[in-house]
Design a protein around this motif. Sequence first.
Motif, PDB file in Angstrom:
ATOM      1  N   GLY A 106      38.082  34.912  37.098  1.00 11.24           N
ATOM      2  CA  GLY A 106      37.456  36.169  36.704  1.00 11.24           C
ATOM      3  C   GLY A 106      37.792  37.019  38.156  1.00 11.24           C
ATOM      4  N   PRO A 107      37.562  38.490  38.402  1.00  8.03           N
ATOM      5  CA  PRO A 107      38.065  39.456  39.154  1.00  8.03           C
ATOM      6  C   PRO A 107      37.830  39.958  40.069  1.00  8.03           C
ATOM      7  N   ASN A 108      37.142  39.089  40.888  1.00  7.74           N
ATOM      8  CA  ASN A 108      36.682  38.821  41.960  1.00  7.74           C
ATOM      9  C   ASN A 108      37.797  37.668  43.319  1.00  7.74           C
ATOM     10  N   PRO A 135      29.057  47.083  37.428  1.00  9.14           N
ATOM     11  CA  PRO A 135      27.577  47.867  36.129  1.00  9.14           C
ATOM     12  C   PRO A 135      28.439  46.949  35.066  1.00  9.14           C
ATOM     13  N   MET A 136      29.834  46.423  35.231  1.00 12.61           N
ATOM     14  CA  MET A 136      30.332  45.952  34.100  1.00 12.61           C
ATOM     15  C   MET A 136      30.707  44.726  34.483  1.00 12.61           C
ATOM     16  N   ALA A 137      30.190  44.244  35.368  1.00 17.77           N
ATOM     17  CA  ALA A 137      30.463  42.594  35.505  1.00 17.77           C
ATOM     18  C   ALA A 137      28.792  42.126  34.858  1.00 17.77           C
ATOM     19  N   ASN A 138      27.637  42.621  35.160  1.00 15.75           N
ATOM     20  CA  ASN A 138      26.683  42.506  35.008  1.00 15.75           C
ATOM     21  C   ASN A 138      25.826  42.580  33.370  1.00 15.75           C
ATOM     22  N   GLY A 139      27.084  43.468  32.842  1.00 21.83           N
ATOM     23  CA  GLY A 139      26.863  43.939  31.376  1.00 21.83           C
ATOM     24  C   GLY A 139      27.501  42.541  30.879  1.00 21.83           C
ATOM     25  N   ALA A 144      29.155  51.639  33.218  1.00 20.26           N
ATOM     26  CA  ALA A 144      30.484  51.303  33.639  1.00 20.26           C
ATOM     27  C   ALA A 144      31.370  52.802  32.829  1.00 20.26           C
ATOM     28  N   ARG A 145      31.167  53.275  31.713  1.00 21.83           N
ATOM     29  CA  ARG A 145      31.867  53.976  30.969  1.00 21.83           C
ATOM     30  C   ARG A 145      31.823  55.516  31.626  1.00 21.83           C
ATOM     31  N   ASP A 146      30.828  55.293  32.235  1.00 29.15           N
ATOM     32  CA  ASP A 146      29.969  56.986  32.610  1.00 29.15           C
ATOM     33  C   ASP A 146      30.988  56.566  33.515  1.00 29.15           C
ATOM     34  N   GLY A 147      30.935  55.393  34.535  1.00 27.96           N
ATOM     35  CA  GLY A 147      32.053  55.741  35.526  1.00 27.96           C
ATOM     36  C   GLY A 147      33.164  56.144  35.391  1.00 27.96           C
ATOM     37  N   PHE A 196      39.864  44.667  37.550  1.00 27.74           N
ATOM     38  CA  PHE A 196      37.789  44.307  36.386  1.00 27.74           C
ATOM     39  C   PHE A 196      38.498  44.903  35.269  1.00 27.74           C
ATOM     40  N   LEU A 197      39.129  46.136  35.447  1.00 32.07           N
ATOM     41  CA  LEU A 197      39.523  46.521  34.172  1.00 32.07           C
ATOM     42  C   LEU A 197      40.405  45.324  33.141  1.00 32.07           C
TER      43      LEU A 197
END
Length: 204
Positions: free
Chosen positions: A8-10, A106-110, A138-141, A169-170
Motif C-alpha cells: 500500500g501507498p502509506n 479521495p483516491m484511496a477511498n475511490g 482526486a482528478r480535480d485535485g 499515491f500516484l
Amino acid sequence: MKLFKSIGPNPRVVMMFMAEKGLALEMVDIDLRGGENRAAPYLKVNPAGQTPALELDDGSFLTEVTAICEYMEEGMAQPPLIGVTPEERAQTRMWTRRVDLKVCEPMANGFRFGEGLPMFKDRMRCLPDASPGLKAIARDGLDWMESQFQGPWLVGSRFTLADILLFSFLDFGAVVGQPLDPKLPKLNDWFARVKARPSAAASA
C-alpha cells in the motif's frame, strides 16, 4: 526502532522517506490482504488497524504517515525533507496537507469503495456509489496541482515529504485504475523525475 509495514501507498511513503534519509530499521511485515492489521496482536500496536506504525525504543508506538516522518526528520535532520526554517517547514506541511486532502484521501477511498470493495467491505464502512465521485475529486485535485505547479518539485526547488506522498499515491493509483492523466504535462514530468530517484526503487 522498528517499522510495521504492509503493501500500500502509506507504508511506502515512510519507506521512501527513510531511503532518502539513508535510514535503515528493522521491518515487520503485516499481512494486509489477510486482515492481520485488523486483528490482535497488531491492534495493540495501532488500535486503528492501519499501517505503517513505528515502534520507538521505549516500546511506545507512533502511527500516521506524517507524524512518523516528522519524528524521523527531527531525529535525522539531513537531508532535510520537511524544512530547515519555520517558513520551509510550513510550506512543506501546507503542500503535504493539500496533497492528502485533494488527492490521496479521495483516491484511496475511490479504490476501497470500488476495485478494493471485496477486501474492504467487511473491514470498514464502504460506500460503493461514492467511488466514481471520489475518483473524480482526486482528478480535480490533480488538475488544480497542475495549474499551480512551478517546479521542479511541489515546494519549488526543494524535494520534500509532499513529493514523496503524492508520488507514492500516484504510483499506487496507476495499478488500481486511477492513472495520472497524460494531459497533465507538468505533473507527468515531475512524476518521471521522482521515479528516477533511487529512493523510489528502494521503497517499491
